[in-house]
Design a protein around this motif. Structure first.
Motif, mmCIF file in Angstrom:
data_model
loop_
_atom_site.group_PDB
_atom_site.id
_atom_site.type_symbol
_atom_site.label_atom_id
_atom_site.label_comp_id
_atom_site.label_asym_id
_atom_site.label_seq_id
_atom_site.Cartn_x
_atom_site.Cartn_y
_atom_site.Cartn_z
ATOM 1 N N ASP A 84 1.247 -1.044 0.325
ATOM 2 C CA ASP A 84 0.061 -0.306 0.075
ATOM 3 C C ASP A 84 1.026 1.677 -0.107
ATOM 4 O O ASP A 84 0.420 2.473 -1.296
ATOM 5 C CB ASP A 84 -0.631 -0.781 1.359
ATOM 6 N N ILE A 85 1.921 1.503 0.785
ATOM 7 C CA ILE A 85 2.631 2.462 0.709
ATOM 8 C C ILE A 85 3.643 2.652 0.079
ATOM 9 O O ILE A 85 3.538 4.067 -0.802
ATOM 10 C CB ILE A 85 3.477 2.079 1.949
ATOM 11 N N LEU A 143 3.730 -1.259 14.134
ATOM 12 C CA LEU A 143 3.491 -0.611 13.229
ATOM 13 C C LEU A 143 2.520 0.190 13.807
ATOM 14 O O LEU A 143 2.518 1.619 13.329
ATOM 15 C CB LEU A 143 2.344 -0.805 11.934
ATOM 16 N N CYS A 144 1.531 -0.103 14.783
ATOM 17 C CA CYS A 144 0.950 0.861 15.026
ATOM 18 C C CYS A 144 0.756 2.589 16.352
ATOM 19 O O CYS A 144 1.091 3.285 15.893
ATOM 20 C CB CYS A 144 -0.258 0.446 15.740
ATOM 21 N N GLY A 182 7.310 10.836 5.548
ATOM 22 C CA GLY A 182 8.001 9.911 6.583
ATOM 23 C C GLY A 182 7.773 9.209 7.109
ATOM 24 O O GLY A 182 7.557 8.352 7.455
ATOM 25 N N ILE A 183 6.080 8.561 6.561
ATOM 26 C CA ILE A 183 6.091 6.769 6.376
ATOM 27 C C ILE A 183 6.388 5.976 5.732
ATOM 28 O O ILE A 183 6.925 5.377 6.741
ATOM 29 C CB ILE A 183 4.298 7.261 6.111
ATOM 30 N N LEU A 184 7.565 6.099 4.490
ATOM 31 C CA LEU A 184 7.596 5.225 4.210
ATOM 32 C C LEU A 184 9.444 5.383 4.708
ATOM 33 O O LEU A 184 9.398 3.929 4.668
ATOM 34 C CB LEU A 184 8.288 5.794 2.560
ATOM 35 N N SER A 185 9.960 6.360 5.529
ATOM 36 C CA SER A 185 11.386 6.642 6.345
ATOM 37 C C SER A 185 11.515 5.402 7.736
ATOM 38 O O SER A 185 11.230 4.686 7.581
ATOM 39 C CB SER A 185 11.653 7.937 6.184
ATOM 40 N N THR A 186 10.202 5.457 7.674
ATOM 41 C CA THR A 186 9.433 5.908 9.313
ATOM 42 C C THR A 186 9.242 3.508 9.297
ATOM 43 O O THR A 186 9.795 2.473 10.491
ATOM 44 C CB THR A 186 8.420 5.873 10.453
ATOM 45 N N GLY A 187 8.644 2.949 7.758
ATOM 46 C CA GLY A 187 8.597 1.425 7.887
ATOM 47 C C GLY A 187 9.735 1.437 6.940
ATOM 48 O O GLY A 187 10.218 0.093 8.162
ATOM 49 N N ASN A 188 10.522 1.726 6.920
ATOM 50 C CA ASN A 188 11.878 0.932 6.469
ATOM 51 C C ASN A 188 12.869 0.810 7.720
ATOM 52 O O ASN A 188 13.711 0.090 7.981
ATOM 53 C CB ASN A 188 12.916 2.132 5.227
ATOM 54 N N LYS A 189 12.548 1.901 8.838
ATOM 55 C CA LYS A 189 13.358 1.566 9.904
ATOM 56 C C LYS A 189 12.939 0.682 10.647
ATOM 57 O O LYS A 189 13.268 -0.098 11.486
ATOM 58 C CB LYS A 189 12.661 3.035 10.708
#
Length: 206
Positions: A84-85, A143-144, A182-189
């Protein structure tokens, strides 16, 4: 003049003075009591009003963080989220952000109509994808915790974006781009390995 009348006159004058003083004292006392009663009533009203305001303020709801589960509540939530992201950020950058930065959305620009039509369509797709991402994030405790708030912000920004692009209102795009990146970056972290994609055929249904 008879002596009895001479004595009676001063006596009557004295009684009149005493009566006048008593009336004045009584009036003053009554007025003071009324003023005191009024002041007490006003103070009580003010206190009551203040207490009511404080109670109302204390009772007003606050913006609480999203309630996160203690365990996964949806199958393959992380895998769905990655798709999705990746697709949301990829299509946003390709069909909305880049044309906007290049000035293609501006009146008189070559290819403007096609760019606006495609950008508006992608905005609708991205809203669908972000709503899916929201469901998947809220189903995963890890993730939440970090992504529920920015995901909700992105959903809010995307809700009316289709109409805004059509009408020429691009004021929210810079903030939205920052939120999505920022969402993509946080997900990859979190080790998800999200990559941007423009393959719209990969869009999930939920």
């Amino acid at each position: 003049m008879p002596l009895s009348r001479v004595v009676a006159v001063p006596a009557l004058l004295g009684l009149a003075l005493v009566a006048g003083c008593n009336n004045s004292s009584s009036g003053s006392s009554s007025g003071g009591a009324a003023d005191s009663s009024t002041s007490s009533s006003a103070a009580s009203s003010t206190s009551s009003s203040g207490s009511s305001t404080a109670a109302s303020s204390a009772a007003s709801p606050t913006n609480a963080a999203a309630s996160c589960p203690s365990s996964n509540t949806r199958s393959f939530a992380k895998t769905r989220f990655v798709t999705d992201i990746g697709l949301t950020v990829g299509t946003f950058h390709r069909w909305i952000w880049k044309p906007y930065k290049a000035g293609t959305f501006n009146k008189g620009s070559h290819g403007r109509i096609r760019a606006v039509v495609k950008g508006a369509a992608v905005a609708g797709l991205d809203l669908h994808l972000m709503n899916n991402a929201k469901k998947n994030v809220e189903a995963n405790p890890t993730l939440c915790k970090d992504l529920a708030a920015p995901i909700q912000s992105a959903v809010t920004s995307l809700t009316n974006l289709e109409g805004k692009i059509t009408s020429g209102d691009y004021g929210s795009l810079t903030t939205l781009e920052s939120t999505l990146s920022g969402i993509l970056s946080t997900g990859n972290k979190h080790g998800l390995g999200i990559t941007e994609s423009t393959d719209e055929s990969k869009a999930s249904q939920g």
